[in-house]
Design an enzyme around this catalytic site. Structure first.
Site, PDB file in Angstrom:
ATOM      1  N   GLY A  20      29.765  14.135 -29.151  1.00 56.02           N
ATOM      2  CA  GLY A  20      31.178  14.518 -29.078  1.00 56.02           C
ATOM      3  C   GLY A  20      31.880  14.105 -27.927  1.00 56.02           C
ATOM      4  O   GLY A  20      33.113  14.024 -27.916  1.00 56.02           O
ATOM      5  N   MET A  21      31.125  13.571 -26.737  1.00 54.62           N
ATOM      6  CA  MET A  21      31.901  13.298 -25.804  1.00 54.62           C
ATOM      7  C   MET A  21      31.955  11.868 -25.435  1.00 54.62           C
ATOM      8  O   MET A  21      32.943  11.214 -24.746  1.00 54.62           O
ATOM      9  CB  MET A  21      31.346  13.911 -24.366  1.00 54.62           C
ATOM     10  CG  MET A  21      31.810  13.870 -23.283  1.00 54.62           C
ATOM     11  SD  MET A  21      30.917  14.952 -21.935  1.00 54.62           S
ATOM     12  CE  MET A  21      31.392  14.047 -20.558  1.00 54.62           C
ATOM     13  N   VAL A  24      26.935   5.592 -27.015  1.00 54.25           N
ATOM     14  CA  VAL A  24      26.072   5.097 -26.304  1.00 54.25           C
ATOM     15  C   VAL A  24      25.840   3.738 -26.950  1.00 54.25           C
ATOM     16  O   VAL A  24      25.746   3.482 -28.162  1.00 54.25           O
ATOM     17  CB  VAL A  24      24.802   6.070 -26.236  1.00 54.25           C
ATOM     18  CG1 VAL A  24      23.651   5.285 -25.356  1.00 54.25           C
ATOM     19  CG2 VAL A  24      25.070   7.264 -25.790  1.00 54.25           C
ATOM     20  N   LYS A  39      26.715   4.251 -21.171  1.00 51.78           N
ATOM     21  CA  LYS A  39      27.440   5.340 -21.881  1.00 51.78           C
ATOM     22  C   LYS A  39      28.943   5.396 -21.580  1.00 51.78           C
ATOM     23  O   LYS A  39      29.286   5.372 -20.410  1.00 51.78           O
ATOM     24  CB  LYS A  39      26.860   6.932 -21.420  1.00 51.78           C
ATOM     25  CG  LYS A  39      27.457   7.845 -22.071  1.00 51.78           C
ATOM     26  CD  LYS A  39      26.915   9.535 -21.325  1.00 51.78           C
ATOM     27  CE  LYS A  39      25.928   9.919 -22.264  1.00 51.78           C
ATOM     28  NZ  LYS A  39      25.331  11.191 -21.910  1.00 51.78           N
ATOM     29  N   ASP A 133      21.542  22.176 -21.233  1.00 50.37           N
ATOM     30  CA  ASP A 133      21.476  21.745 -22.653  1.00 50.37           C
ATOM     31  C   ASP A 133      20.276  20.945 -22.853  1.00 50.37           C
ATOM     32  O   ASP A 133      20.180  19.926 -23.327  1.00 50.37           O
ATOM     33  CB  ASP A 133      22.633  20.766 -22.410  1.00 50.37           C
ATOM     34  CG  ASP A 133      23.205  20.573 -24.175  1.00 50.37           C
ATOM     35  OD1 ASP A 133      22.661  21.290 -25.138  1.00 50.37           O
ATOM     36  OD2 ASP A 133      23.939  19.457 -24.439  1.00 50.37           O
TER      37      ASP A 133
END
Length: 625
Positions: A20-21, A24, A39, A133
């Site tokens: 979502g951010m 890659v 990334k 996470d």
């Protein structure tokens, strides 16, 4: 994006995936001729300061870590609106896909992976980084079976200065600890809980908590208790199931103290299984502590029925506890009841030798651990039991933490680096950046790069030292006098200005009539001639529309008023007007009656027309030669 070169070094070759951010990619490091992972922050988030800060925080978090089970970060950069991280390229797949392919993992394989992840987390926790996470998607498995933890995008420093409560739930809900689900701060024990969930999924092939919505899953973390792994998968040893259960305790105080302790108990669980011992994480017994008892009969009991096996376990535990409690009570009454308790004094801030002497004099023993601290070397900075704690018995071991003094490091060379690159270099050495708001001119360093730093490169300083930097404004400007452009055309003026590294503002040229300058010649300029200005300054000009320098001419105008003035006995206004190069001008005027005569010499410039007006009405007109 495929084929694009970033930082004049990394050539993007293939898209590997995205979240979502960020997206890659696999790229080729053309300097070192190796594959790397790039990334890149998604374009829609580049203008969001929160996302950019979180993206940079990942670089800062990982840059401070160095562990074989953590994906290394090689570089960080920004090119135009592209924010990117350059990381180690891992040949393999993520753990989520491995679980999908195999359905569930053998206990030995699951433990091997969990131990590596736990050791990686233990290293991060020792560096005050909480991952927050931990999930299979963020664990890469190499071709030789090594686990590598990645994606520290929402990691945070585990210090009082940085951890705060938040009303935003961070991390993936299936691996979220109960305290995070309640909106409390994440701690290293939150990562341990996530490893417990991870073990559950590896050993059973399914997640312990599922629901129709993320909220439903979050509530289950808080309210429900899933079946144990050995109930879902009978092939899981009881010892290993006990370790998983302890890691997944809803109360953080009941979980393992550190990720390193979890790793040791996982290894011991399999070893003790092979040696026919049982690990029981019960009150008063450390998880992983071997307790006498055969496990062969337990495994056979599984084939005869789970209920019978549980009864045997309960009986064995009850007998064991009775023996332990009886022995403990006997020893307690025999050795301690008649001995007076001791109040442990406060020795924090005292030299180690003095602190040890005081405690020894009271009949206590000491254990010394050391760590770097701002306090002078040899000073006690912490004790595990102090005067505010309950009194203890003689012989009790008091752990003293003694300062080794500030940890020293060398200041990196920040010159010619961007602020982002310098931040990563300083974070890696636990130094703090202090940017001077005033930029400086530099003939050696390009604009927007670091031109000055203090302390100087390679200077040894304590960790936590502030390193001051100044940003370059590029070379200092050179002043030039503005040349006189009057009388030149625009093209001529542009050439004259370029010789002095000045420019002509061709987008703001103004035009005016001029009797002094010919058409298309420059009349005036801003800045004025001989004014000192910086190189690159733009000059505005006004250009002549003409007519320029014209000769004056004259003509004698004569006429009788009876031909133009009304016969009414009154005087009337008579005007002689010229329309020439200077425009319309009244050259003469007077009042006349019908019996008078006008005779005047009129001058004009260039050519034009002459008009005679009576009472402002034209009555005669002629061309001027």
């Amino acid at each position: 994006m495929i084929g694009k070169m970033l930082g004049n070094r990394y050539k993007i070759q293939e898209k590997l995936g995205g979240g979502g951010m960020a997206i890659v990619y696999m790229a080729q490091d053309t300097f070192l001729n190796r594959l790397v992972t790039i990334k890149i922050l998604r374009p829609e988030f580049t203008s969001d300061e929160d996302f950019v800060a979180r993206f940079r925080r990942e670089a800062q978090a990982v840059a401070s870590l160095s562990h074989p089970n953590i994906v290394n970060i090689h570089d960080v950069g920004q090119e135009d609106a592209i924010h990117y991280l350059v990381m180690e390229y891992v040949h393999g797949d993520n753990l989520k896909n491995v679980i999908k392919q195999k359905g569930r993992l053998e206990p030995v394989e699951a433990v091997r992976i969990a131990v590596q992840v736990s050791e990686a987390l233990d290293h991060a926790h020792q560096n005050n980084i909480v991952h927050r996470d931990v999930k299979p998607q963020n664990i890469l498995i190499t071709a030789d079976g090594r686990a590598k933890l990645t994606d520290f995008g929402i990691a945070m420093e585990a210090t009082a200065a940085t951890i705060t409560k938040t009303d935003t739930v961070m991390g993936s809900v299936h691996y979220l600890s109960p305290e995070q689900a309640r909106g409390e701060m994440a701690t290293p024990k939150s990562d341990i809980y996530a490893v417990g969930i991870l073990l559950y999924e590896m050993l059973t092939g399914k997640q312990p908590y599922n629901g129709d919505s993320p909220i439903a899953v979050v509530l289950k973390h808080i309210q429900e208790t899933p079946p144990t792994v050995d109930e879902v998968n009978p092939a899981v040893p009881l010892e290993l199931a006990a370790v998983v259960k302890c890691a997944m305790e809803k109360d953080p105080a009941l979980r393992y103290g550190t990720a390193g302790e979890l790793a040791r108990h996982l290894e011991a669980a399999l070893e003790d299984t092979e040696q026919n011992t049982v690990i029981l994480p019960l009150a008063g017994i450390e998880p992983g502590q071997p307790v006498s008892g055969k496990t062969k009969e337990r495994r056979q009991g599984r084939t005869e029925g789970r209920s019978g096996s549980k009864r045997l376990v309960l009986i064995a535990v009850a007998v064991l506890l009775i023996g332990v409690i009886a022995g403990g009570l006997y020893g307690f009454f025999k050795n301690y009841m008649e001995v007076p308790d001791i109040a442990v004094p406060n020795v924090v801030g005292k030299p180690q030798a003095q602190a040890e002497a005081e405690l020894t004099a009271l009949g206590l023993t000491t254990k010394i651990v050391t760590e770097n601290d701002a306090e002078p070397a040899g000073t006690v900075i912490e004790q595990d039991i102090g005067p505010e704690d309950p009194k203890v018995k003689p012989g009790r071991e008091i752990t003293l933490t003694v300062s080794l003094g500030p940890a020293m490091t060398e200041v990196p060379d920040l010159l010619n680096h961007t602020v982002e690159e310098a931040t990563a270099l300083l974070n890696k050495r636990k130094l703090i950046m202090q940017q001077d708001p005033e930029a400086v001119f530099s003939d050696r360093v390009n604009k927007d790069l670091i031109a000055e730093q203090s302390p100087q490169p390679l200077e040894p300083v304590p960790q936590g030292t502030e390193v001051s930097i100044k940003i370059s404004k590029g070379p200092a400007p050179v002043n030039q006098p503005v040349p006189d452009l009057r009388g030149y055309t625009l093209s001529e003026a542009a050439v004259i200005l370029s010789k002095r590294n000045l420019t002509l503002n061709e987008n703001n040229v103004q035009y005016e009539p001029s009797n002094e300058y010919e058409a298309n010649q420059i009349i005036s300029q801003t800045p004025d001639r001989d004014t000192e200005v910086e190189e690159g300054t733009s000059v505005d000009v006004v250009v002549s529309q003409g007519p320029g320098r014209l000769n004056n001419s004259s003509i004698k105008v004569e006429f009788d008023c009876r031909d133009i003035v009304p016969d009414d006995g009154k005087k009337h206004l008579v005007q002689i007007m010229v329309d020439d190069a200077e425009g319309k001008t009244v050259k003469y005027e007077g009042y006349y009656d019908i019996n008078e005569r006008v005779s005047k010499l009129i001058t004009y410039r260039g050519s034009g027309k002459l008009q005679v007006l009576v009472d402002n009405a034209p009555v005669m007109e002629q061309e001027l030669p």
